[in-house]
Scaffold this motif. Structure first.
Motif, PDB file in Angstrom:
ATOM      1  N   PHE A  66       0.681  -0.942   0.255  1.00 51.97           N
ATOM      2  CA  PHE A  66       0.016   0.011  -0.387  1.00 51.97           C
ATOM      3  C   PHE A  66       0.574   0.805  -0.383  1.00 51.97           C
ATOM      4  O   PHE A  66       1.336   1.778   1.148  1.00 51.97           O
ATOM      5  CB  PHE A  66      -0.816  -0.196   1.177  1.00 51.97           C
ATOM      6  N   ASN A  67       1.354   2.026  -1.425  1.00 58.21           N
ATOM      7  CA  ASN A  67       1.795   3.212  -1.271  1.00 58.21           C
ATOM      8  C   ASN A  67       0.997   4.381  -1.295  1.00 58.21           C
ATOM      9  O   ASN A  67      -0.235   4.060  -0.506  1.00 58.21           O
ATOM     10  CB  ASN A  67       2.332   3.124  -2.829  1.00 58.21           C
ATOM     11  N   THR A  68       2.630   5.279  -1.005  1.00 55.72           N
ATOM     12  CA  THR A  68       1.724   6.449  -0.188  1.00 55.72           C
ATOM     13  C   THR A  68       0.105   6.945  -1.152  1.00 55.72           C
ATOM     14  O   THR A  68      -0.796   8.145  -1.129  1.00 55.72           O
ATOM     15  CB  THR A  68       2.848   7.538  -0.864  1.00 55.72           C
ATOM     16  N   LEU A  71      -2.861   6.277  -0.231  1.00 55.12           N
ATOM     17  CA  LEU A  71      -3.542   6.297   0.695  1.00 55.12           C
ATOM     18  C   LEU A  71      -3.842   7.616   0.686  1.00 55.12           C
ATOM     19  O   LEU A  71      -4.312   8.195   1.049  1.00 55.12           O
ATOM     20  CB  LEU A  71      -2.235   7.001   1.531  1.00 55.12           C
ATOM     21  N   VAL A  72      -3.214   8.668  -0.425  1.00 52.66           N
ATOM     22  CA  VAL A  72      -3.169   9.985  -0.845  1.00 52.66           C
ATOM     23  C   VAL A  72      -4.869   9.801  -1.288  1.00 52.66           C
ATOM     24  O   VAL A  72      -5.812  10.873  -0.883  1.00 52.66           O
ATOM     25  CB  VAL A  72      -2.796  10.440  -1.851  1.00 52.66           C
ATOM     26  N   SER A  74      -6.938   7.493  -1.547  1.00 50.09           N
ATOM     27  CA  SER A  74      -8.120   7.507  -0.612  1.00 50.09           C
ATOM     28  C   SER A  74      -8.451   7.868   0.185  1.00 50.09           C
ATOM     29  O   SER A  74      -9.614   8.191   0.909  1.00 50.09           O
ATOM     30  CB  SER A  74      -7.096   5.824   0.578  1.00 50.09           C
ATOM     31  N   LEU A  75      -7.453   9.092   1.019  1.00 48.71           N
ATOM     32  CA  LEU A  75      -7.913  10.272   1.569  1.00 48.71           C
ATOM     33  C   LEU A  75      -9.012  11.668   0.395  1.00 48.71           C
ATOM     34  O   LEU A  75      -9.694  11.701   1.798  1.00 48.71           O
ATOM     35  CB  LEU A  75      -6.559  11.298   2.263  1.00 48.71           C
ATOM     36  N   ILE A  76      -8.532  11.603  -0.326  1.00 47.96           N
ATOM     37  CA  ILE A  76      -9.571  12.257  -0.992  1.00 47.96           C
ATOM     38  C   ILE A  76     -10.601  12.098  -0.959  1.00 47.96           C
ATOM     39  O   ILE A  76     -11.384  12.597  -0.827  1.00 47.96           O
ATOM     40  CB  ILE A  76      -8.857  12.509  -2.369  1.00 47.96           C
ATOM     41  N   CYS A  77     -10.912  11.244  -2.004  1.00 47.61           N
ATOM     42  CA  CYS A  77     -12.289   9.694  -2.157  1.00 47.61           C
ATOM     43  C   CYS A  77     -12.459  10.452  -1.094  1.00 47.61           C
ATOM     44  O   CYS A  77     -14.003  10.858  -0.283  1.00 47.61           O
ATOM     45  CB  CYS A  77     -11.775   8.505  -1.880  1.00 47.61           C
ATOM     46  N   VAL A  78     -12.430   9.910   0.760  1.00 44.01           N
ATOM     47  CA  VAL A  78     -13.009   9.720   1.806  1.00 44.01           C
ATOM     48  C   VAL A  78     -13.110  11.038   2.636  1.00 44.01           C
ATOM     49  O   VAL A  78     -14.210  11.726   2.586  1.00 44.01           O
ATOM     50  CB  VAL A  78     -12.396   9.320   2.913  1.00 44.01           C
ATOM     51  N   GLY A  79     -12.449  11.837   1.903  1.00 46.86           N
ATOM     52  CA  GLY A  79     -12.624  13.855   2.422  1.00 46.86           C
ATOM     53  C   GLY A  79     -13.488  14.060   1.592  1.00 46.86           C
ATOM     54  O   GLY A  79     -14.728  14.835   2.125  1.00 46.86           O
ATOM     55  N   VAL A  80     -13.701  13.842   0.805  1.00 50.55           N
ATOM     56  CA  VAL A  80     -14.477  14.777  -0.465  1.00 50.55           C
ATOM     57  C   VAL A  80     -16.044  14.275   0.080  1.00 50.55           C
ATOM     58  O   VAL A  80     -17.424  14.427   0.055  1.00 50.55           O
ATOM     59  CB  VAL A  80     -14.542  14.171  -1.523  1.00 50.55           C
ATOM     60  N   GLY A  81     -16.642  12.902   0.156  1.00 49.36           N
ATOM     61  CA  GLY A  81     -17.737  12.905   0.449  1.00 49.36           C
ATOM     62  C   GLY A  81     -18.102  12.581   1.817  1.00 49.36           C
ATOM     63  O   GLY A  81     -19.508  12.758   2.015  1.00 49.36           O
ATOM     64  N   LEU A  82     -16.863  12.716   2.367  1.00 50.49           N
ATOM     65  CA  LEU A  82     -17.172  13.445   4.280  1.00 50.49           C
ATOM     66  C   LEU A  82     -17.838  14.898   4.478  1.00 50.49           C
ATOM     67  O   LEU A  82     -18.831  14.912   4.701  1.00 50.49           O
ATOM     68  CB  LEU A  82     -16.402  12.971   4.780  1.00 50.49           C
ATOM     69  N   VAL A  83     -17.554  15.658   3.399  1.00 52.20           N
ATOM     70  CA  VAL A  83     -17.814  16.877   3.038  1.00 52.20           C
ATOM     71  C   VAL A  83     -19.446  17.012   2.757  1.00 52.20           C
ATOM     72  O   VAL A  83     -20.104  17.852   3.096  1.00 52.20           O
ATOM     73  CB  VAL A  83     -17.018  17.483   2.417  1.00 52.20           C
ATOM     74  N   LEU A 111     -13.409   4.791  -7.617  1.00 52.37           N
ATOM     75  CA  LEU A 111     -13.450   4.212  -9.441  1.00 52.37           C
ATOM     76  C   LEU A 111     -13.039   5.300  -9.941  1.00 52.37           C
ATOM     77  O   LEU A 111     -11.749   3.985 -10.840  1.00 52.37           O
ATOM     78  CB  LEU A 111     -15.246   4.399  -9.771  1.00 52.37           C
ATOM     79  N   ILE A 112     -12.827   6.568  -9.895  1.00 50.38           N
ATOM     80  CA  ILE A 112     -11.457   7.760 -10.654  1.00 50.38           C
ATOM     81  C   ILE A 112     -10.290   6.914 -10.878  1.00 50.38           C
ATOM     82  O   ILE A 112      -9.063   7.143 -11.181  1.00 50.38           O
ATOM     83  CB  ILE A 112     -12.300   8.408 -10.856  1.00 50.38           C
ATOM     84  N   LEU A 113     -10.073   7.449  -8.719  1.00 50.00           N
ATOM     85  CA  LEU A 113      -8.574   7.248  -8.497  1.00 50.00           C
ATOM     86  C   LEU A 113      -8.554   5.877  -8.507  1.00 50.00           C
ATOM     87  O   LEU A 113      -6.593   5.948  -7.893  1.00 50.00           O
ATOM     88  CB  LEU A 113      -8.055   8.453  -7.216  1.00 50.00           C
ATOM     89  N   GLN A 114      -9.184   5.225  -7.661  1.00 56.45           N
ATOM     90  CA  GLN A 114      -8.910   4.003  -7.894  1.00 56.45           C
ATOM     91  C   GLN A 114      -7.648   3.622  -6.452  1.00 56.45           C
ATOM     92  O   GLN A 114      -6.256   3.468  -7.517  1.00 56.45           O
ATOM     93  CB  GLN A 114      -8.106   3.001  -9.445  1.00 56.45           C
ATOM     94  N   PRO A 115      -8.011   3.889  -5.602  1.00 55.97           N
ATOM     95  CA  PRO A 115      -7.272   3.103  -4.201  1.00 55.97           C
ATOM     96  C   PRO A 115      -6.678   1.350  -4.234  1.00 55.97           C
ATOM     97  O   PRO A 115      -6.232   1.449  -3.459  1.00 55.97           O
ATOM     98  CB  PRO A 115      -7.162   4.630  -3.499  1.00 55.97           C
ATOM     99  N   LEU A 116      -7.671   1.002  -4.879  1.00 57.65           N
ATOM    100  CA  LEU A 116      -7.923  -0.346  -4.438  1.00 57.65           C
ATOM    101  C   LEU A 116      -9.010  -0.948  -6.141  1.00 57.65           C
ATOM    102  O   LEU A 116      -9.510   0.162  -6.401  1.00 57.65           O
ATOM    103  CB  LEU A 116      -8.864  -0.684  -3.662  1.00 57.65           C
TER     104      LEU A 116
END
Length: 535
Positions: A66-68, A71-72, A74-83, A111-116
């Protein structure tokens, strides 16, 4: 978009897709010479295998760290969704609607950024939706997994296996190549004709291009000493054929509802929006503009990106030689051919005889199982089919609450205000071109359809566009977008991963050809649709 890390992930996706396609190669493998069209599929795999592939082949248990970058993203996905989740709902929406929108947007960003992997992102999104109460566990969360349209895709993946395992798909491609393979341009038209014939019953456009047509492309290129090793070598013929096949595949994917996995999803989303379209209507609507595109695009690429080798008489001779070596159609090929024809007839006349498209697809699967053309083990090992079931079953289940809670209608009204007062033809053109361009943000046709098809359809209808025309045009555009970037679809990633085409070349040709096909459908297509009464 994640910069270089995202492009690297797209390339790795291409390699993974290639390995998945290779699963289709094995059943029909025969002894062939190293040169000519009869080059073995093993050699084709060697041509496109990177050092990363070889290491993974030796160490199958090794998993990427799981590279940097992951992680970045993933944080973008979570952050935007949370806002979005925490924003007070605007007038016209409830708190639950905003919660559902936040979960959905966060999932789509994933789905766009594909952290997973896509299926992992979908499952995580569904889980968050259930935990927060945005998704009703009993009514909505798993509703998409029972969708007939999703199961139509799954069934058609299994049918596609039959074309490869029996060798019928390769025989069809060789027949057209034997007739048209005297020149580089002729080979491209032969491959286009084969793609067109195979498309109606092959919703995995990756399997269609990668499992049947691409091995022929690499074989022809190998005979002419055209490999990805140098610019001079790849430009002889390999790069031209790869680019042409990729753009042709996008056209054939747009011509039939069962030529890509997104087609049946379009059916379902259109039906939920109150618009009824069927397989026969889609095929009839696309036959004229689609054929125009299939004639124009190979010639256009030949002009924009010409091969240095113009005449290839050996390709036609090799095709004829392999057809002779294959002999007459085997019993399994005959069964596959008859099953294919019956399915096409039933799909085209389903509205007359009241036979659902999903029923027809599973009838085909049942025949192939009874005749042992495919086995249950083949079906179990088809990762693409089951991944699609999970991925889009979850997304469809998440999209429905957005409609029920009024989010889609609310967003549609906001956009409709921007085009208010414009002629509906202009509105449809603007929306279609924008729908095409926005695919730069997506890594698959299916992801875009699940995310924004309903929204665009709602805006078009609200602006006065005839509902059937809007539903079909956006459905067609969902196929045409598949060749515009090297990460736009499975086939595009596969072609890019083979190394024949540089990134700049891929993007330039993809954009030009994509816009040309969109214009053809908005002009010739709309004229044809008027003649057949769609609007």
């Amino acid at each position: 978009m994640g910069g270089v890390d995202y492009i690297n992930d797209s390339y790795l996706c291409a390699l993974i897709l290639k390995d998945m396609v290779s699963e289709f190669f094995r059943p029909a493998a025969k002894k062939r010479s190293r040169r000519g069209i009869r080059m073995t599929r093993v050699n084709m795999k060697e041509l496109t295998m990177s050092n990363t592939d070889k290491q993974q082949a030796v160490e199958p248990e090794a998993k990427p760290a799981f590279n940097t970058g992951q992680l970045v993203r993933s944080l973008i996905c979570v952050g935007v969704g949370l806002v979005i989740f925490l924003i007070p709902p605007p007038q016209g929406l409830t708190g639950q609607a905003m919660h559902m929108l936040g979960v959905f947007v966060g999932t789509i960003l994933g789905l766009i950024l594909q952290p997973l992997p896509t299926s992992s992102v979908a499952i995580i999104g569904m889980t968050v939706g259930m935990l927060t109460g945005a998704l009703d566990v009993k009514k909505a969360a798993f509703a998409g997994l029972g969708s007939p349209s999703i199961w139509l895709i799954v069934a058609a993946f299994f049918i596609a296996q039959g074309f490869v395992s029996t060798g019928l798909g390769r025989r069809i491609a060789l027949i057209f190549l034997s007739m048209l393979g005297k020149s580089s341009l002729g080979i491209s038209y032969g491959l286009a004709a084969a793609d067109l014939v195979l498309a109606p019953a092959t919703p995995s456009n990756t399997a269609r291009l990668g499992g049947i047509l691409f091995p022929i492309i690499t074989s022809v290129s190998d005979v002419q000493d055209s490999t990805p090793k140098s610019d001079e070598s790849r430009r002889k013929i390999g790069a031209f054929l790869a680019l042409t096949a990729n753009n042709v595949n996008a056209i054939t994917s747009a011509m039939f509802a069962t030529a890509m996995a997104a087609g049946p999803v379009v059916f379902q989303l259109a039906q939920k929006a109150g618009v009824s379209i069927n397989w026969g209507m889609w095929a009839l609507a696309c036959i004229v503009p689609g054929l125009v595109c299939l004639i124009a695009i190979p010639a256009l690429i030949y002009k924009l990106f010409p091969p240095t080798i113009k005449h290839v008489p050996q390709a036609q001779a090799d095709a004829k030689a392999e057809l002779k070596e294959m002999g007459p159609l085997s019993m399994h090929e005959w069964i596959m051919l008859v099953t294919f024809i019956v399915m096409l007839v039933l799909w085209a006349t389903g509205s007359i005889f009241h036979v659902e498209a999903t029923t027809v697809a599973f009838l085909g699967v049942a025949v192939l199982l009874c005749t042992k053309i495919i086995t249950w083990n083949d079906m179990v090992s088809n990762k693409s089919a089951w991944s699609t079931l999970i991925f889009f079953g979850v997304l469809v289940g998440m999209a429905q609450p957005l409609n029920d809670l009024g989010v889609t209608g609310w967003a549609g009204k906001l956009i409709a205000n921007l085009v208010h007062g414009m002629p509906w033809m202009l509105v449809l053109a603007i929306l279609t071109v924008f729908y095409f361009i926005i695919h730069y943000m997506f890594a698959s046709e299916l992801a875009q359809v699940a995310a924004i098809y309903t929204l665009f359809l709602g805006v078009a209808v609200a602006a006065g566009v005839p509902a059937t025309a809007a539903a079909l045009m956006l459905g067609v555009a969902s196929g045409l977008i598949g060749a515009m970037t090297h990460y736009a679809s499975g086939p595009a990633a596969l072609i890019y991963g083979a190394g024949y085409v540089k990134t700049s070349e891929f993007l330039r040709i993809g954009l030009i050809c994509g816009l040309v096909t969109v214009v053809v459908f908005l002009t010739i297509g709309m004229g044809w649709w008027k003649v057949i009464g769609i609007w």
